[in-house]
Scaffold this motif. Structure first.
Motif, short mmCIF file in Angstrom:
data_model
loop_
_atom_site.label_atom_id
_atom_site.label_comp_id
_atom_site.label_asym_id
_atom_site.label_seq_id
_atom_site.Cartn_x
_atom_site.Cartn_y
_atom_site.Cartn_z
N ASN A 32 22.25 -8.57 10.55
CA ASN A 32 23.66 -8.75 10.91
C ASN A 32 23.72 -9.63 12.15
N TYR A 33 23.35 -10.91 11.98
CA TYR A 33 23.30 -11.84 13.10
C TYR A 33 24.69 -12.29 13.52
N THR A 34 24.84 -12.49 14.81
CA THR A 34 26.05 -13.13 15.34
C THR A 34 25.71 -14.60 15.59
N LYS A 35 26.74 -15.38 15.88
CA LYS A 35 26.54 -16.79 16.21
C LYS A 35 25.60 -16.91 17.41
N LYS A 36 25.81 -16.06 18.40
CA LYS A 36 24.98 -16.07 19.61
C LYS A 36 23.52 -15.74 19.28
N ASP A 37 23.31 -14.75 18.40
CA ASP A 37 21.94 -14.38 17.98
C ASP A 37 21.23 -15.56 17.35
N ILE A 38 21.92 -16.25 16.46
CA ILE A 38 21.31 -17.37 15.73
C ILE A 38 20.97 -18.50 16.69
N LEU A 39 21.88 -18.83 17.59
CA LEU A 39 21.60 -19.88 18.57
C LEU A 39 20.39 -19.53 19.43
N ARG A 40 20.29 -18.25 19.83
CA ARG A 40 19.14 -17.80 20.63
C ARG A 40 17.84 -17.87 19.84
N LEU A 41 17.86 -17.40 18.58
CA LEU A 41 16.67 -17.44 17.73
C LEU A 41 16.19 -18.87 17.51
N VAL A 42 17.11 -19.77 17.27
CA VAL A 42 16.75 -21.17 17.05
C VAL A 42 16.07 -21.74 18.29
N ALA A 43 16.59 -21.42 19.45
CA ALA A 43 15.98 -21.90 20.70
C ALA A 43 14.62 -21.24 20.94
N ASP A 44 14.56 -19.90 20.79
CA ASP A 44 13.32 -19.15 21.04
C ASP A 44 12.20 -19.53 20.08
N GLU A 45 12.53 -19.84 18.84
CA GLU A 45 11.53 -20.11 17.81
C GLU A 45 11.25 -21.60 17.60
N ASN A 46 11.80 -22.45 18.49
CA ASN A 46 11.58 -23.89 18.42
C ASN A 46 11.98 -24.47 17.06
N VAL A 47 13.12 -24.03 16.56
CA VAL A 47 13.63 -24.54 15.28
C VAL A 47 14.27 -25.90 15.52
N GLU A 48 13.84 -26.90 14.75
CA GLU A 48 14.39 -28.25 14.88
C GLU A 48 15.43 -28.56 13.83
N PHE A 49 15.22 -28.02 12.62
CA PHE A 49 16.12 -28.33 11.51
C PHE A 49 16.63 -27.06 10.86
N ILE A 50 17.89 -27.09 10.46
CA ILE A 50 18.50 -25.97 9.74
C ILE A 50 19.01 -26.52 8.42
N ARG A 51 18.65 -25.85 7.35
CA ARG A 51 19.11 -26.24 6.02
C ARG A 51 20.34 -25.41 5.67
N LEU A 52 21.46 -26.08 5.50
CA LEU A 52 22.70 -25.43 5.08
C LEU A 52 22.71 -25.49 3.55
N GLN A 53 22.50 -24.35 2.90
CA GLN A 53 22.31 -24.33 1.45
C GLN A 53 23.54 -23.80 0.71
N PHE A 54 23.76 -24.35 -0.47
CA PHE A 54 24.82 -23.91 -1.38
C PHE A 54 24.39 -24.30 -2.78
N THR A 55 25.12 -23.88 -3.80
CA THR A 55 24.75 -24.25 -5.17
C THR A 55 25.88 -25.02 -5.83
#
Length: 194
Positions: A32-55
């Motif tokens: 149950n991530y919040t916007k703030k959680d996701i931004l923190r995880l991306v920074a903490d885990e050195n995430v460079e790219f995010i795939r926005l997926q749909f079908t």
């Protein structure tokens, strides 16, 4: 995969092609991530790219890759796509659509190589006026499940794992020949692997 919807005193309904189903809330436990959680995880885990997926309407997985610097914009539902470029979505004069990421679907992709990592968010597709796009398969499934729930049906999903054993040629390379000879409900052993 199949989806079984059962109701009291009603026949079981089987729906096929449920790719997007597994990403709906309740199909599998998700954070149950919040916007703030996701931004923190991306920074903490050195995430460079995010795939926005749909079908698309055929269940084909599509994606838009964004950089971590665009994540705030994405989480505010401000990433646009050209719906006329997606098979079965919209015509050219009504092509603007928006991706609304589902924060509960945020996942770090384990197969990203190197020091930079990648993540994904599964998205709903919306019209510019903020209404859900009627042709979004994920939205269609959500509406169908809501209707079924209103009629007293409950929702169950389960994978049906199948595999094939392929024979190899004299050089050890796989062929398209299998050792399968049996069909459903045959009395075994019939297949070479049994």
């Amino acid at each position: 995969y199949y989806l079984a919807i059962k109701g009291q005193g009603r026949p079981e309904i089987i729906l096929r092609d449920v790719l997007a189903l597994f990403y709906l809330e309740g199909a599998f436990p998700m954070a149950n991530y919040t916007k703030k959680d996701i931004l923190r995880l991306v920074a903490d885990e050195n995430v460079e790219f995010i795939r926005l997926q749909f079908t698309d309407i055929f269940g084909q997985l599509k994606n838009v890759a964004i950089t971590a610097s665009q994540l705030g914009k994405a989480l505010s539902n401000q990433i646009m796509i050209d719906g006329s470029s997606i098979e079965g979505f919209t015509r050219i004069h009504e092509s603007d659509q928006y991706l609304y990421p589902d924060p509960a679907s945020f996942t770090l992709l384990p197969w990203a190589s190197g020091t930079a990592r990648a993540a994904r968010l599964i998205c709903d597709v919306y019209n510019p006026d903020g209404t859900p796009f009627v042709g979004d398969p994920r939205g269609v499934l959500k509406r169908a499940l809501a209707r079924a729930a209103d009629m007293g049906y409950t929702f169950n999903v389960g994978p049906e794992c199948e595999f094939f054993l392929f024979e190899t040629d004299s050089d050890g390379r796989p062929t398209v020949k299998t050792g399968d000879e049996a069909g459903y409900f045959d009395l075994g052993p019939v297949d070479h692997g049994e």
